[in-house]
Design a protein around this motif. Structure first.
Motif, short mmCIF file in Angstrom:
data_model
loop_
_atom_site.label_atom_id
_atom_site.label_comp_id
_atom_site.label_asym_id
_atom_site.label_seq_id
_atom_site.Cartn_x
_atom_site.Cartn_y
_atom_site.Cartn_z
N LYS A 30 1.01 -1.32 -0.20
CA LYS A 30 -0.07 -0.10 -0.04
C LYS A 30 0.89 1.26 -0.02
O LYS A 30 0.50 2.13 -0.55
CB LYS A 30 -0.85 -0.04 1.37
CG LYS A 30 -2.13 -1.05 1.06
CD LYS A 30 -2.97 -1.02 2.28
CE LYS A 30 -4.25 -1.73 2.22
NZ LYS A 30 -5.11 -1.52 3.31
N ALA A 33 2.48 1.56 -3.45
CA ALA A 33 1.59 1.08 -4.77
C ALA A 33 1.84 1.87 -6.00
O ALA A 33 1.50 1.22 -7.13
CB ALA A 33 0.22 1.20 -4.24
N ILE A 34 1.94 3.01 -5.91
CA ILE A 34 2.04 4.00 -7.36
C ILE A 34 3.31 3.45 -7.98
O ILE A 34 3.18 3.20 -9.02
CB ILE A 34 2.31 5.42 -6.85
CG1 ILE A 34 0.98 6.03 -6.44
CG2 ILE A 34 2.54 6.22 -8.18
CD1 ILE A 34 0.87 7.26 -5.77
N ASP A 37 2.82 -0.31 -9.13
CA ASP A 37 1.95 -0.57 -10.32
C ASP A 37 2.75 0.11 -11.55
O ASP A 37 2.67 -0.43 -12.46
CB ASP A 37 0.79 0.28 -10.08
CG ASP A 37 -0.26 0.28 -11.04
OD1 ASP A 37 -0.19 -0.76 -11.94
OD2 ASP A 37 -1.21 1.26 -11.38
N TYR A 95 -3.01 0.09 -8.83
CA TYR A 95 -3.32 1.42 -8.21
C TYR A 95 -4.14 2.25 -9.01
O TYR A 95 -4.02 2.48 -10.03
CB TYR A 95 -2.03 2.17 -7.82
CG TYR A 95 -2.40 3.49 -7.04
CD1 TYR A 95 -2.58 3.64 -5.82
CD2 TYR A 95 -2.31 4.65 -7.59
CE1 TYR A 95 -2.93 4.64 -5.06
CE2 TYR A 95 -2.51 5.81 -7.28
CZ TYR A 95 -2.86 5.88 -5.85
OH TYR A 95 -3.41 6.93 -5.37
N THR A 101 -5.70 0.64 -3.85
CA THR A 101 -5.05 -0.31 -4.33
C THR A 101 -5.73 -1.89 -4.19
O THR A 101 -6.30 -2.17 -3.36
CB THR A 101 -3.45 -0.41 -3.51
OG1 THR A 101 -3.22 1.02 -3.54
CG2 THR A 101 -2.43 -1.42 -4.07
#
Length: 118
Positions: A30, A33-34, A37, A95, A101
């Motif tokens: 989490k 996540a960006i 992803d 994400y 997420t």
């Protein structure tokens, strides 16, 4: 007599440095996540599927938190499992700024006891 055997479709896989997929926690996934992803990183996470939401959507939990997962039937394990069966999933991080997420399972679920930690 000479006999020749050919193994059709058998391919070796690289298993040296860099081939391992790192074991993450839900919190780490989490928090990052960006980036995960964007890089299409596969993550492994050990924990429990604690709830089924619908046909392919579940809630996965480890000691650091919960996260939704998308699990297609083809990735279900060949052993019975429930919310007390510790497993390891290998998934891609998805994400979305509005929806949060989610993990999309990309490999058959493994029994946690059978998989060594990195």
């Amino acid at each position: 007599m000479f006999t020749l055997f050919i193994a059709a479709g058998a391919k070796a896989q690289y298993s040296g440095p860099g081939s391992e997929i790192r074991l993450y926690t839900v919190k780490e996934i989490k928090d990052d996540a960006i980036q995960l992803d964007r890089k299409d990183v596969l993550v492994r996470v050990k924990g429990f599927i604690v709830e089924k939401l619908n046909d392919e959507d579940y809630i996965f939990m480890d000691s650091t938190g919960k996260i939704p997962i998308e699990l297609e039937d083809k990735y279900l394990p060949d052993f019975p499992f429930d919310d007390k069966t510790e497993i390891i999933i290998t998934a891609e991080v998805d994400y979305d700024m509005l929806n949060g997420t989610e993990l999309e399972v990309e490999k058959v679920i493994e029994r946690a006891a059978a998989v060594p930690e990195n």
